[in-house]
Design a protein around this motif. Structure first.
Motif, PDB file in Angstrom:
ATOM      1  N   LEU A  65       0.946  -1.024   0.031  1.00  0.00           N
ATOM      2  CA  LEU A  65      -0.057  -0.008  -0.076  1.00  0.00           C
ATOM      3  C   LEU A  65       0.950   1.306   0.186  1.00  0.00           C
ATOM      4  CD1 LEU A  65      -2.683  -1.018   2.346  1.00  0.00           C
ATOM      5  CD2 LEU A  65      -2.901  -1.012  -0.032  1.00  0.00           C
ATOM      6  N   ARG A  84      -6.653   1.067   3.141  1.00  0.00           N
ATOM      7  CA  ARG A  84      -7.444   1.323   1.986  1.00  0.00           C
ATOM      8  C   ARG A  84      -8.961   1.936   2.609  1.00  0.00           C
ATOM      9  NH1 ARG A  84      -6.235  -1.907  -2.543  1.00  0.00           N
ATOM     10  NH2 ARG A  84      -4.654  -3.741  -1.956  1.00  0.00           N
ATOM     11  N   GLN A  94      -9.715   1.981  -5.004  1.00  0.00           N
ATOM     12  CA  GLN A  94      -9.924   2.325  -3.635  1.00  0.00           C
ATOM     13  C   GLN A  94      -8.854   3.097  -3.137  1.00  0.00           C
ATOM     14  OE1 GLN A  94      -9.920  -1.529  -1.777  1.00  0.00           O
ATOM     15  NE2 GLN A  94     -11.894  -1.058  -0.834  1.00  0.00           N
ATOM     16  N   ILE A  96      -6.281   5.215  -0.866  1.00  0.00           N
ATOM     17  CA  ILE A  96      -5.431   4.571   0.190  1.00  0.00           C
ATOM     18  C   ILE A  96      -5.011   6.002   0.960  1.00  0.00           C
ATOM     19  CG2 ILE A  96      -3.201   3.728   0.906  1.00  0.00           C
ATOM     20  CD1 ILE A  96      -3.189   2.399  -1.951  1.00  0.00           C
TER      21      ILE A  96
END
Length: 194
Positions: A65, A84, A94, A96
């Motif tokens: 991520l 997320r 999505q 982050i």
């Protein structure tokens, strides 16, 4: 996909070869993209048969991520929380969210050593053989930069490895940055213990 194989197998194998063998060494790499008990074989003319290489990393979903966030925003904190969101960004992905937090360096070291132990414990649950080398790639850019850090990590890891049954002829810790190459169990050490 291929990016996952690159980051989890090809790049760590590169780090290992760069650290263990001299430039121009006459070795052959045979990658294994199947689901066997190894990720590659190294054929070294000085050895009677190829060595199998098993690679594992301490990289987590958080690390992935962070790299996605870095790619999109040009910066990311390595110690803050990251998650997320359920909401989607303009590309339909999505979102982050990364927050800046400072973390004591000793906590960072303990967390990374805990991940190393976890990976080693998981590898102890299967049979590999003395002809297999285990490479554990760990995040070394934050917690293992001071003089003596790598020695402490080696000492703690060797003690842990001696307490669990790991079916590998050789074991190495390699820092993700390429600055740490820590032999934990080598053929020479194994023969000395026997």
């Amino acid at each position: 996909g291929h990016a996952k194989q690159f980051w989890e197998e090809v790049y760590p194998l590169h780090l290992f070869l760069k650290s263990k063998y001299q430039k121009g060494a006459n070795i052959y790499i045979i990658p294994n993209l199947g689901n066997d008990n190894y990720d590659a074989k190294i054929k070294d003319p000085g050895q009677p048969k190829p060595r199998k290489i098993e690679i594992t990393t301490t990289l987590t979903e958080d690390y992935y991520l962070r790299m996605v966030y870095l790619n999109k925003h040009g910066h990311v904190t390595m110690t803050g929380s990251i998650k997320r969101e359920t909401a989607k960004d303009e590309d339909g992905r999505q979102e982050i969210i990364s927050t800046s937090e400072f973390k004591e360096i000793n906590i960072t070291r303990k967390e990374e050593f805990s991940l190393i132990r976890c990976r080693l414990k998981k590898k102890s649950e299967r049979k590999y053989g003395a002809d297999t080398t285990l490479i554990v790639v760990f995040e070394d850019s934050l917690g293992f930069r001071e003089v003596g850090d790598k020695d402490k990590l080696a000492f703690c890891t060797i003690n842990y490895v001696d307490c669990i049954k790991l079916d590998f002829g050789e074991i190495y810790l390699i820092g993700w940055t390429g600055n740490a190459f820590i032999p934990i169990r080598t053929r020479e050490r194994s023969e000395a213990i026997s």
